[in-house]
Design a protein around this motif. Sequence first.
Motif, PDB file in Angstrom:
ATOM      1  N   PRO A 174      -4.510   3.525  13.594  1.00  0.00           N
ATOM      2  CA  PRO A 174      -5.336   3.230  12.413  1.00  0.00           C
ATOM      3  C   PRO A 174      -4.528   2.589  11.285  1.00  0.00           C
ATOM      4  CG  PRO A 174      -5.878   5.396  13.255  1.00  0.00           C
ATOM      5  CD  PRO A 174      -4.675   4.926  14.036  1.00  0.00           C
ATOM      6  N   SER A 175      -3.283   3.006  11.135  1.00  0.00           N
ATOM      7  CA  SER A 175      -2.457   2.439  10.070  1.00  0.00           C
ATOM      8  C   SER A 175      -2.244   0.942  10.292  1.00  0.00           C
ATOM      9  CB  SER A 175      -1.116   3.169  10.008  1.00  0.00           C
ATOM     10  OG  SER A 175      -0.313   2.621   8.988  1.00  0.00           O
TER      11      SER A 175
ATOM     12  N   MET B 213      -6.544  -4.974   5.611  1.00  0.00           N
ATOM     13  CA  MET B 213      -6.361  -5.011   4.157  1.00  0.00           C
ATOM     14  C   MET B 213      -5.399  -6.110   3.726  1.00  0.00           C
ATOM     15  SD  MET B 213      -6.246  -0.895   3.628  1.00  0.00           S
ATOM     16  CE  MET B 213      -7.597   0.063   4.335  1.00  0.00           C
TER      17      MET B 213
ATOM     18  N   ARG C 275       0.839  -1.202   0.000  1.00  0.00           N
ATOM     19  CA  ARG C 275       0.000   0.000   0.000  1.00  0.00           C
ATOM     20  C   ARG C 275       0.865   1.239   0.000  1.00  0.00           C
ATOM     21  NH1 ARG C 275       2.085   2.053   4.231  1.00  0.00           N
ATOM     22  NH2 ARG C 275       1.624   1.362   6.332  1.00  0.00           N
TER      23      ARG C 275
ATOM     24  N   TYR D 184     -11.934   1.314  13.340  1.00  0.00           N
ATOM     25  CA  TYR D 184     -10.941   1.695  14.356  1.00  0.00           C
ATOM     26  C   TYR D 184     -11.569   1.617  15.751  1.00  0.00           C
ATOM     27  CZ  TYR D 184      -8.943   3.670  10.092  1.00  0.00           C
ATOM     28  OH  TYR D 184      -8.491   3.842   8.811  1.00  0.00           O
TER      29      TYR D 184
ATOM     30  N   GLN E  49      -9.191   6.397   4.998  1.00  0.00           N
ATOM     31  CA  GLN E  49      -9.293   6.200   6.448  1.00  0.00           C
ATOM     32  C   GLN E  49     -10.520   6.906   7.020  1.00  0.00           C
ATOM     33  OE1 GLN E  49      -5.345   7.002   8.196  1.00  0.00           O
ATOM     34  NE2 GLN E  49      -5.108   4.767   8.207  1.00  0.00           N
TER      35      GLN E  49
ATOM     36  N   GLU F 296      -8.611   2.982  -0.610  1.00  0.00           N
ATOM     37  CA  GLU F 296      -9.320   3.033   0.673  1.00  0.00           C
ATOM     38  C   GLU F 296      -9.116   4.409   1.263  1.00  0.00           C
ATOM     39  OE1 GLU F 296     -11.107   0.630   1.820  1.00  0.00           O
ATOM     40  OE2 GLU F 296     -10.408  -1.151   0.731  1.00  0.00           O
TER      41      GLU F 296
ATOM     42  N   ASP G 264      -5.489  -0.927   9.707  1.00  0.00           N
ATOM     43  CA  ASP G 264      -5.750  -1.057   8.269  1.00  0.00           C
ATOM     44  C   ASP G 264      -4.835  -2.081   7.616  1.00  0.00           C
ATOM     45  OD1 ASP G 264      -7.813   0.724   8.180  1.00  0.00           O
ATOM     46  OD2 ASP G 264      -6.578   2.430   7.584  1.00  0.00           O
ATOM     47  N   ASP G 265      -3.574  -2.073   8.002  1.00  0.00           N
ATOM     48  CA  ASP G 265      -2.653  -3.037   7.387  1.00  0.00           C
ATOM     49  C   ASP G 265      -3.133  -4.469   7.658  1.00  0.00           C
ATOM     50  OD1 ASP G 265      -1.031  -1.123   6.220  1.00  0.00           O
ATOM     51  OD2 ASP G 265       0.374  -1.035   7.904  1.00  0.00           O
TER      52      ASP G 265
ATOM     53  N   ARG H 158      -4.008   4.041  -0.127  1.00  0.00           N
ATOM     54  CA  ARG H 158      -4.759   4.320   1.099  1.00  0.00           C
ATOM     55  C   ARG H 158      -4.606   5.796   1.432  1.00  0.00           C
ATOM     56  NH1 ARG H 158      -2.448   1.725   6.207  1.00  0.00           N
ATOM     57  NH2 ARG H 158      -1.708   3.812   6.689  1.00  0.00           N
TER      58      ARG H 158
ATOM     59  N   ASP I 122      -4.686   8.560   3.838  1.00  0.00           N
ATOM     60  CA  ASP I 122      -4.633   8.714   5.304  1.00  0.00           C
ATOM     61  C   ASP I 122      -5.208  10.074   5.704  1.00  0.00           C
ATOM     62  OD1 ASP I 122      -3.516   6.233   5.491  1.00  0.00           O
ATOM     63  OD2 ASP I 122      -1.644   6.872   6.446  1.00  0.00           O
TER      64      ASP I 122
ATOM     65  N   ARG J 195     -13.443   4.766   7.623  1.00  0.00           N
ATOM     66  CA  ARG J 195     -13.202   3.525   8.362  1.00  0.00           C
ATOM     67  C   ARG J 195     -13.199   3.719   9.882  1.00  0.00           C
ATOM     68  NH1 ARG J 195     -11.233  -0.489   5.385  1.00  0.00           N
ATOM     69  NH2 ARG J 195      -9.833  -1.234   6.996  1.00  0.00           N
TER      70      ARG J 195
END
Length: 451
Positions: free
Chosen positions: A193-194, A201, A11, A86, A79, A77, A197-198, A45, A47, A82
């Motif tokens: 959040p990162s 995803m 990503r 989270y 953030q 995507e 997400d990792d 993604r 951010d 999302r």
Amino acid sequence: MSPRASSVVTRFAPSPTGRLHVGNIRTALHNWLLAKKHGGRFVLRIDDTDAARSREEHVAAIRADLAWLGLDPDGEERQSARFAIYEEAFARLAAQGRVYRCYETAQELELKRKVLLGRGLPPIYDRAALALTEADHAAKAAAGEKPHWRFKLDHDTPIAWHDGVRGPQHFDPRQMSDPVVRRADGSWLYMLPSAIDDVAMGVTDVLRGEDHVSNTATQVQMFAALGAPCPRFAHAALLTGAEGKLSKRLGSLGVEELRAEGIEPQALVALLARLGTADPVDPALDAAALAASFDLSRFGRAPARFDEAELARVNAAIVHALPFDAVRDRLPEGMGPAAWEAIRPNLAHLGEAADWWRVVTGPVEAPDFDAETRGFLDQAATIAAQLDWQAGPWAALTAALKDATGRKGKALFLPLRQALTGMDHGPDMAALLPLIDRDEAVRRLGLDGMR
Ligand code: GLU
């Protein structure tokens, strides 16, 4: 360990707070190349958890820049869409005691830092908030104090990973501060959040700049706390300017400027794909061709120098190889494939094609020739007027003139070039002359005062 084919997901995760610069573009490219190499997926993604600093126009510009570079994402995507995910992960971490409430103000934290530094100690957060009881929290809530949240590092588990560029990495969590992951107003900082997400995803490989190494140390523990395996990590050394320093220009140099300077996307991609390795730049027209040979282990740990003079050289090599169909929309009206092929080897960038095309269409201004050269050119005009223009007129013209005048070499060729183009140098005359209308060529050579 080599990634398994088709399972690779990478990503590129820019914050839309500005335009991409060469450093971000390089990170995007590395992620794209690794995904392509393994037949995997490359996800964009955005951010944008920071609503105040994120701008829709930057999101659009990021998409446009990637499209211009030919680095199309396989998915996108955001953030900001999302937050529910989270919240859910955060609730799980809170239930496990892996995030905790803190109330220190910025001033209080600064004071603690100063005290520790004054004693010669590392300025690590002292975890004072962990001692608060439920009654303390209730009292603070009753007084209207809202907590911010920290992630609780696991002090008993040393942090280690094998970095694709840097090799084995080790961090002692006791030497690190528990990072703030959520502000008192409920907004998210980048770190958690990162990682969430990792995981969500299925990101298998995180490639980014070495400014993120300490974030990775923390995120390694976040992945564990989330019950997920860590992706592979690789941190490329940062880019510096040609002088070897981190340059201000590099921080703002992006697609817009480079494009205005006539840089082709393939040139930027070819250079950035190799920068930081000892491998020669391969001026490939198709970025996919660079993917097969993309190899993180070729990257060194020393800062990589971004040299605009080198970019200009790669750009010229790319322009010399571009086929007519790739450039036809950007060429002057009337300029066809034969003209492109004649002119292409003389270009540093595509914009110069118009200058050479004007040489073909005229008018051109030739120097004042001495009487002898004038006579020679009149002879040339007489011969040119009778030539079959479809059958290699330059070879026929110069052969006939050589026979008639005994001139050869520069004395033969240079006055012809000067009269026909107004220049001392330029594209191969054998390719250029047939592009010039015959009557126009005869006029330029100057038969009987027709000039
Ligand atoms: N938005 C972060 C940045 O731009 C992403 C870093 C990352 O996880 O790759 O620095």
